[in-house]
Every structure is written in structure tokens, then in C-alpha cells.
Design a protein around this motif. Structure first.
Motif, PDB file in Angstrom:
ATOM      1  N   GLN A   1     -71.387  22.431  75.913  1.00  0.00           N
ATOM      2  CA  GLN A   1     -72.324  21.341  76.151  1.00  0.00           C
ATOM      3  C   GLN A   1     -72.367  20.396  74.952  1.00  0.00           C
ATOM      4  O   GLN A   1     -72.705  20.805  73.842  1.00  0.00           O
ATOM      5  N   VAL A   2     -72.036  19.146  75.200  1.00  0.00           N
ATOM      6  CA  VAL A   2     -72.054  18.130  74.152  1.00  0.00           C
ATOM      7  C   VAL A   2     -73.309  17.276  74.357  1.00  0.00           C
ATOM      8  O   VAL A   2     -73.429  16.555  75.351  1.00  0.00           O
ATOM      9  N   VAL A   3     -74.256  17.387  73.442  1.00  0.00           N
ATOM     10  CA  VAL A   3     -75.535  16.690  73.572  1.00  0.00           C
ATOM     11  C   VAL A   3     -75.384  15.249  73.095  1.00  0.00           C
ATOM     12  O   VAL A   3     -75.036  14.999  71.941  1.00  0.00           O
ATOM     13  N   ILE A   4     -75.654  14.313  73.992  1.00  0.00           N
ATOM     14  CA  ILE A   4     -75.536  12.886  73.687  1.00  0.00           C
ATOM     15  C   ILE A   4     -76.909  12.235  73.605  1.00  0.00           C
ATOM     16  O   ILE A   4     -77.200  11.455  72.723  1.00  0.00           O
ATOM     17  N   GLY A   5     -77.794  12.560  74.532  1.00  0.00           N
ATOM     18  CA  GLY A   5     -79.094  11.899  74.617  1.00  0.00           C
ATOM     19  C   GLY A   5     -79.158  11.011  75.846  1.00  0.00           C
ATOM     20  O   GLY A   5     -78.435  11.213  76.827  1.00  0.00           O
ATOM     21  N   ASN A   6     -80.011   9.991  75.786  1.00  0.00           N
ATOM     22  CA  ASN A   6     -80.238   9.143  76.962  1.00  0.00           C
ATOM     23  C   ASN A   6     -78.998   8.391  77.430  1.00  0.00           C
ATOM     24  O   ASN A   6     -78.930   7.958  78.580  1.00  0.00           O
ATOM     25  N   ASP A   7     -78.020   8.205  76.544  1.00  0.00           N
ATOM     26  CA  ASP A   7     -76.839   7.410  76.883  1.00  0.00           C
ATOM     27  C   ASP A   7     -75.730   8.227  77.534  1.00  0.00           C
ATOM     28  O   ASP A   7     -74.623   7.728  77.706  1.00  0.00           O
TER      29      ASP A   7
ATOM     30  N   ALA B   1     -86.672   9.399  67.380  1.00  0.00           N
ATOM     31  CA  ALA B   1     -86.818  10.714  68.015  1.00  0.00           C
ATOM     32  C   ALA B   1     -88.267  10.952  68.423  1.00  0.00           C
ATOM     33  O   ALA B   1     -88.548  11.564  69.460  1.00  0.00           O
ATOM     34  N   THR B   2     -89.204  10.488  67.620  1.00  0.00           N
ATOM     35  CA  THR B   2     -90.624  10.620  67.951  1.00  0.00           C
ATOM     36  C   THR B   2     -90.960   9.843  69.213  1.00  0.00           C
ATOM     37  O   THR B   2     -91.615  10.362  70.134  1.00  0.00           O
ATOM     38  N   LEU B   3     -90.520   8.610  69.268  1.00  0.00           N
ATOM     39  CA  LEU B   3     -90.808   7.781  70.441  1.00  0.00           C
ATOM     40  C   LEU B   3     -90.150   8.343  71.697  1.00  0.00           C
ATOM     41  O   LEU B   3     -90.755   8.378  72.766  1.00  0.00           O
TER      42      LEU B   3
ATOM     43  N   ALA C   1     -90.601   9.469  76.709  1.00  0.00           N
ATOM     44  CA  ALA C   1     -89.669   9.846  77.772  1.00  0.00           C
ATOM     45  C   ALA C   1     -89.528  11.348  77.964  1.00  0.00           C
ATOM     46  O   ALA C   1     -88.944  11.797  78.942  1.00  0.00           O
ATOM     47  N   GLY C   2     -90.049  12.148  77.026  1.00  0.00           N
ATOM     48  CA  GLY C   2     -89.902  13.600  77.154  1.00  0.00           C
ATOM     49  C   GLY C   2     -88.515  14.092  76.802  1.00  0.00           C
ATOM     50  O   GLY C   2     -88.178  15.245  77.081  1.00  0.00           O
ATOM     51  N   ILE C   3     -87.670  13.237  76.199  1.00  0.00           N
ATOM     52  CA  ILE C   3     -86.325  13.641  75.786  1.00  0.00           C
ATOM     53  C   ILE C   3     -86.418  14.132  74.344  1.00  0.00           C
ATOM     54  O   ILE C   3     -86.571  13.347  73.406  1.00  0.00           O
ATOM     55  N   THR C   4     -86.341  15.450  74.176  1.00  0.00           N
ATOM     56  CA  THR C   4     -86.578  16.036  72.851  1.00  0.00           C
ATOM     57  C   THR C   4     -85.311  16.469  72.124  1.00  0.00           C
ATOM     58  O   THR C   4     -85.382  16.902  70.977  1.00  0.00           O
TER      59      THR C   4
ATOM     60  N   SER D   1     -93.725  14.247  79.973  1.00  0.00           N
ATOM     61  CA  SER D   1     -93.684  13.256  78.898  1.00  0.00           C
ATOM     62  C   SER D   1     -95.033  12.574  78.857  1.00  0.00           C
ATOM     63  O   SER D   1     -95.891  12.771  79.726  1.00  0.00           O
ATOM     64  N   GLY D   2     -95.220  11.745  77.857  1.00  0.00           N
ATOM     65  CA  GLY D   2     -96.464  11.001  77.776  1.00  0.00           C
ATOM     66  C   GLY D   2     -96.674  10.090  78.965  1.00  0.00           C
ATOM     67  O   GLY D   2     -97.783   9.964  79.492  1.00  0.00           O
ATOM     68  N   LEU D   3     -95.606   9.434  79.413  1.00  0.00           N
ATOM     69  CA  LEU D   3     -95.730   8.522  80.545  1.00  0.00           C
ATOM     70  C   LEU D   3     -96.045   9.246  81.849  1.00  0.00           C
ATOM     71  O   LEU D   3     -96.609   8.651  82.768  1.00  0.00           O
ATOM     72  N   ALA D   4     -95.692  10.527  81.937  1.00  0.00           N
ATOM     73  CA  ALA D   4     -95.892  11.281  83.176  1.00  0.00           C
ATOM     74  C   ALA D   4     -97.217  12.018  83.223  1.00  0.00           C
ATOM     75  O   ALA D   4     -97.499  12.722  84.198  1.00  0.00           O
TER      76      ALA D   4
END
Length: 619
Positions: A62-68, A355-357, A362-365, A408-411
């Protein structure tokens, strides 16, 4: 991020296309199943710009990229048979034990639906909050429309899963859709709970298939085997329409008579079990979910819990499991916020801010966990403490969600009005405040400030820095599939395997030779270095086909000017290798090269330095 460069670097790092069995992606990761993981260069993959880290778990690399990650996945599809729009994305099933195969299957089947489920679930959460606060009533057409568009996907989930499961099991997608449609047909759903139902004399009990998961996945798996058998046995003249007829005729009754009732019993037992834990020892259930969720995320195993959310929702109409996960997610975001506040290391602060935002909103940690909290150790542990305490408090308040959302905060509106709101607020406050204060006050061991990178050595004498003329991957000239280039007979240099169809000037130059066939360009630097860019091997035989030359002999060009455009796909279809040598042809004046690049490269990045005779003698 340069998605194309990241994609090329990752693919090369895992051992190339030939070492990949299958590739899918989830919310933040590229999930490879490799033929031989020992051939993957993990250090090289981690060094690729845009890669957060690498995790090897669940039978996957598994290669962790993030939102992109979807964009990188799409670029991989452009340079290999794997990636977006490719049927080879799951060309071979995952190997390993049953647990690894289960995690891989769930990831592949649910990933395409994730953001649509999360988006419509978030909309449903906002709608529920609006009703709770009296901003909208449920007795008007506006509410009816909003409820339908926010609840439709989860209601007809079997139809969506029919497509993704068919792709995974290599079954006919529309036959699978026909099976799912029958399960949710308007005249079938009213039969739920009706006694005395039979199918050709076989008694059965109709259960609800709304929002169900197990029945459609199981029957599509059986469908894939049935189709292979029927296609092998039926005459070619009729098998294309007789096969789906037979499959649907057999599959749907099997679901109604066998699979549906069994799955309803299992789902009910699971739902009741979850309910029992959260009723009799809610603090334990909440602490486990709040504390261990991010540990599961580290290994990419949290996907194994996604079906539990949907099964609980189908059984009870609510999701108790998801409340404590909010605490787990926000706790890690709060821990990295503590790093942001306390850190003195500029690089660390610059990583902690986004990373904080990302974690809070978005709940992406993953960026927070892999990039900061886990390497620093204490912030990750403080985040787990906050998740345990906050999750236990939230669960003790009986807080639940009536929608599938990404925590996430928005949810957060998904939780409003569902359970004890005071306990929710206290739990969330604990999950955020505890790790933030522990990180900010107790602290952590900061890495030393990185030293400023040394400036590249300036070219001496008449040395010439040659920039890459194309986007691609640098390989040694010796690997060029042409003896004249590989042996250096035409000059020293490197070769590039292009990933785009444009050639740019590697320095300010005069065009010494613009071949009318377009397959090669000769350039002369003002200091005397002469460089040949040869696009592909033996491509002169194409007589200019698929090449578009933008310059003429004698023309002055600047570094980065477009020289040639070419259709790489068409050239390869014609049977030619696109490996592009970039060589210094007047070796008597430039006898050596220095600083050769390797691996993925973009045009305009330093490729090598042509060392002049003066510099060579001086050294």
C-alpha cells in the motif's frame, strides 16, 4: 504534486508493471498486489515526491498518497495497463490467506462507492440536522426531494455493489445489475414479512434487501462462476443472451430462498451483538473503536469494518459503531495541531499545518499519522488516549448516526439529535483537548532542523548543464535497445523512456539539425557542446509519420522551447521502441559527463553536465 512524475516513480519503485498483479485505490492509498514484494524498492517509493509512506499489510503493498490518490492512479493508467479506465486494475485476484483476500475484496468493491456514499451521507446528515433545529419540516415537497437524493444511494446500495462486485469477480455487470434490480423490485419489497410464500412449492421467507451488502456480493461471486461454465458449454450462436437468462433465472430464487434468509440471520445476530455491547458495556465498545481505529488505518485494515457499518444500518437503521470513530479521527487531528503549535522545526510546522486541517475538516488522517504523529511517537500515543476516552464517552451517550459518512468535522451533523448530545459534546471535547494539551505541554523529541541543501556545483570552464528535454524515466544509455547508442559509439549520454509526447530545448542553443523526419534534433550550445536528441529507435523508418517538428535548422531557441511533438502511442503501435537517447556528439571537446540524473524526471530538470576538456584537465 506532479501526478505523472509521482505515478512513474511509484510504478518503477514497486518493480515495474511486470511485477504488478493488480492495482486498485481507496480513499488515500494505491493498493498493489505484487508478484514479488522483494523486488519492490520501498526506500525509493517513499522518496518519490507525493508519497506519504508505504504500508505492507492485508496481502497488499500500500502506497499512501493522500487526497490526490485518484489523480496519481489515473496517471498510472496512462503509462501502464493498470490504473483508471483499465480492465487490468484487478487482472489477477489477491493472493495470501483468507483474511488478506477479504480485506482486498472489500477495498476493491467499496472504494468506487466511497465518496458518493460519503457525499450523499453528509447531505443526509445536514438534512437531519435541519429538521432537528426546525429549519425545515418533513411534510413538504422540498424535504421529499432532498431526502430522496440524499438517501437514494444507500437505499439502492445492492445495485451499486452489483457493478463493483461484478468488476472484481469478472462477471457481467449488467446481469449483476438485473439480479440486484429484482431484489428491490416494487412488487417484491411489500412481500417482506408476509407468511406462506413459495417458489414452485419451495417455501421461503422474504427479507428486506434495502441497503443490504452480503446477498448481492455472494450471488455475484456465484454468477461469475456460472457464467464461465455456461460460456464454455453453450453454442456461440446463443450463449450471449441465453447465459444471462439462465443466470438470472437461477440466481434470484437462490437469493430469495437461501442466501437472503441466511444473511438476514447473520446480519441480525451481528446487529444485535453490536447493540448488546453498546447497551451493556458502551464504554468498552466506544473505547475499542476510538482507540484502535487509527491503528487499523495504519495497516489499511479499517476497510474490514466498513461492511459492519452498512450491516448495522440495514438491521437497525442506525450506526452506533461510527460515533466513537469521530473521536479517533479528531483526536489524531488535535495531536498534530499540538505539534503545529509547539514545534520549532520549520519543516515540521509546515507539514503539521495542512495535516491538521485535513484531519479536522475532511477526516483524512494519513498525512498526520505517517508524516508526523507516528514518527514522533508521543503525539500518536496521545491521540490514541484521546480516542479511547472520547470514544467511551460518546458511546456511553448512546450517540449514533443515521447516515454513512466519513467521520470528520464537516460530518458532525450526522450525529446531531441522535443520542445524548451533552455526552457527545463532552466526548468530542475530550478527544480534542486531551491529545492537544498533552502534545503541546508534554511535548516530543523534535528532529533537528534540516541543514540548507548545498547548492549544486557551478559549471566550470565551458561545462554545459543539459536539462531533460522530455518527461519520462532516465535509464543508462547501455540499456538502449540499439548497439550504436548502447556502446557509446555515437557519443556519451543517457536515455529516457518518455511518458509524454513533447521534446523541449535542454539549453539555449542553435538548432544544428532539424531532421525532416522529425525523429531527431541536433543542438549546439554557445560554449560549443553539441547534443543529439534521438526520439525512439529506428524511428527514421516512419518517414515523418507521427512527428511534428516545430523548429528549423539554424533557428535560435531558448531552454524550454518546444522542439518536436510526437504521438507515442501510435509510434509504439507501429512496433517501435520509444527509448530516447540524449547524447553529447562532440566528445573530443566534452569528454565526460557529471551529475547524471536517474529515475523519473520532468522536462527542464537537470539531466547531466557535459564536462569540458578544460575542466577535465583541471581535475
Amino acid at each position: 504534486m506532479d501526478y505523472s512524475k509521482t505515478a512513474a516513480g511509484v510504478l518503477e519503485g514497486v518493480g515495474g508493471e511486470e511485477n504488478v498483479n493488480s492495482l486498485v485505490h481507496c480513499a488515500t492509498r494505491l493498493r498493489f498486489v505484487l508478484k514479488d514484494e522483494s523486488k519492490a524498492n520501498t526506500a525509493a517509493v517513499k522518496a518519490v515526491p507525493g508519497v506519504v509512506t508505504v504500508a505492507q499489510a492485508g496481502g497488499q503493498y500500500q502506497v499512501v498518497i493522500g487526497n490526490d490518490v485518484p489523480d496519481v492512479f489515473a496517471e498510472i493508467g496512462k503509462i501502464s495497463k493498470f490504473g483508471a479506465g483499465s480492465d487490468a486494475a484487478a487482472s489477477e485476484g489477491p493472493k495470501g490467506n483468507l483474511f488478506n483476500r477479504f480485506i482486498s475484496m472489500i477495498s476493491a468493491i467499496f472504494t468506487p462507492l466511497l465518496w458518493a456514499l460519503a457525499g450523499t451521507g453528509l447531505l443526509k446528515a445536514f438534512l437531519a440536522a435541519a429538521v432537528t433545529f426546525g429549519w425545515i419540516t418533513t411534510d413538504n415537497s422540498t424535504y421529499a426531494v432532498l431526502n430522496a437524493l440524499s438517501d437514494g444511494l444507500i437505499n439502492f446500495l445492492p445495485m451499486a455493489l452489483a457493478f463493483t462486485a461484478a468488476r472484481y469477480f469478472k462477471a457481467n455487470e449488467f446481469t449483476a445489475f438485473a439480479i440486484a434490480a429484482a431484489l428491490l423490485y416494487p412488487t417484491i419489497t411489500p412481500l417482506v414479512g408476509v407468511e406462506g410464500l413459495t417458489f414452485f412449492g419451495i417455501p421461503f421467507t422474504m427479507v428486506t434487501y434495502v441497503s443490504s451488502v452480503i446477498p448481492i456480493i455472494v450471488i455475484v461471486w456465484l454468477q461469475s462462476h456460472a457464467e464461465k461454465f455456461l460460456y464454455a458449454k453453450l453454442p456461440g450462436a446463443v450463449r450471449r443472451f441465453v447465459t444471462p437468462m439462465i443466470v438470472v433465472l437461477i440466481a434470484v430464487p437462490i437469493v430469495f430462498v437461501v442466501i437472503g434468509p441466511i444473511s438476514a440471520i447473520l446480519s441480525g445476530a451481528l446487529g444485535n451483538g453490536i447493540g448488546w455491547v453498546f447497551e451493556n458495556a458502551p464504554w468498552a465498545g466506544g473505547a475499542i473503536m476510538g482507540g484502535f481505529w487509527q491503528v487499523f488505518v495504519i495497516f489499511g485494515l479499517h476497510w474490514g469494518l466498513v461492511p459492519l457499518f452498512t450491516l448495522e444500518y440495514q438491521t437497525t437503521g442506525q450506526i452506533l459503531l461510527i460515533g466513537p470513530v469521530f473521536a479517533a479521527v479528531l483526536a489524531q487531528a488535535a495531536a498534530v495541531a499540538g505539534v503545529w503549535v509547539r514545534a520549532r522545526n520549520k519543516n515540521l510546522k509546515s507539514l503539521a499545518a495542512p495535516a491538521t486541517l485535513s484531519g479536522f475538516l475532511a477526516g483524512i488522517t494519513e498525512p498526520a499519522i505517517y508524516g508526523i504523529n507516528l514518527p514522533l511517537k508521543r503525539p500518536f500515543a496521545f491521540g490514541i488516549v484521546g480516542g479511547v476516552i472520547g470514544g467511551a464517552i460518546i458511546a456511553m451517550g448512546g450517540v449514533f448516526s443515521t447516515a454513512f459518512v466519513v467521520p470528520s468535522g464537516l460530518a458532525l451533523p450526522a450525529l446531531f439529535g441522535n443520542g445524548n448530545m451533552v455526552m457527545l459534546i463532552i466526548g468530542l471535547a475530550a478527544a480534542i483537548v486531551i491529545p492537544f494539551l498533552l502534545t503541546a505541554i508534554v511535548g516530543f523529541t523534535e528532529p533537528e532542523e534540516d541543514a540548507a541543501p548545498a547548492a549544486p556545483p557551478a559549471a566550470s570552464g565551458n561545462d554545459v548543464v543539459v536539462l531533460s528535454p522530455v518527461d519520462g524515466t532516465v535509464v543508462p544509455l547501455s540499456e538502449t535497445p540499439d548497439a550504436a547508442f548502447a556502446e557509446g559509439s555515437l557519443g556519451d549520454g543517457v536515455a529516457i523512456k518518455p511518458r509524454s509526447g513533447a521534446v523541449y530545448a535542454p539549453f539555449d542553443a542553435t538548432v544544428a539539425a532539424a531532421f525532416p523526419t522529425g525523429h531527431a534534433i541536433g543542438l549546439r550550445h554557445a560554449d560549443g557542446a553539441e547534443v543529439l536528441i534521438h526520439i525512439g529507435i529506428d524511428t527514421v523508418k516512419l518517414a515523418g509519420a507521427h512527428f511534428d517538428v516545430k523548429v528549423t535548422t539554424g533557428q535560435e531557441v531558448k531552454a524550454g522551447d518546444l522542439l518536436v511533438e510526437f504521438d507515442g502511442d501510435a509510434i509504439e503501435r507501429a512496433g517501435y521502441d520509444l527509448t530516447t537517447p540524449v547524447i553529447v556528439t562532440n566528445g573530443e571537446l566534452y569528454p565526460a559527463l557529471a551529475g547524471q540524473a536517474s529515475g523519473p524526471i520532468a522536462h527542464g530538470e537537470p539531466l547531466f553536465t557535459a564536462v569540458s576538456v578544460e575542466s577535465a584537465l583541471a581535475n
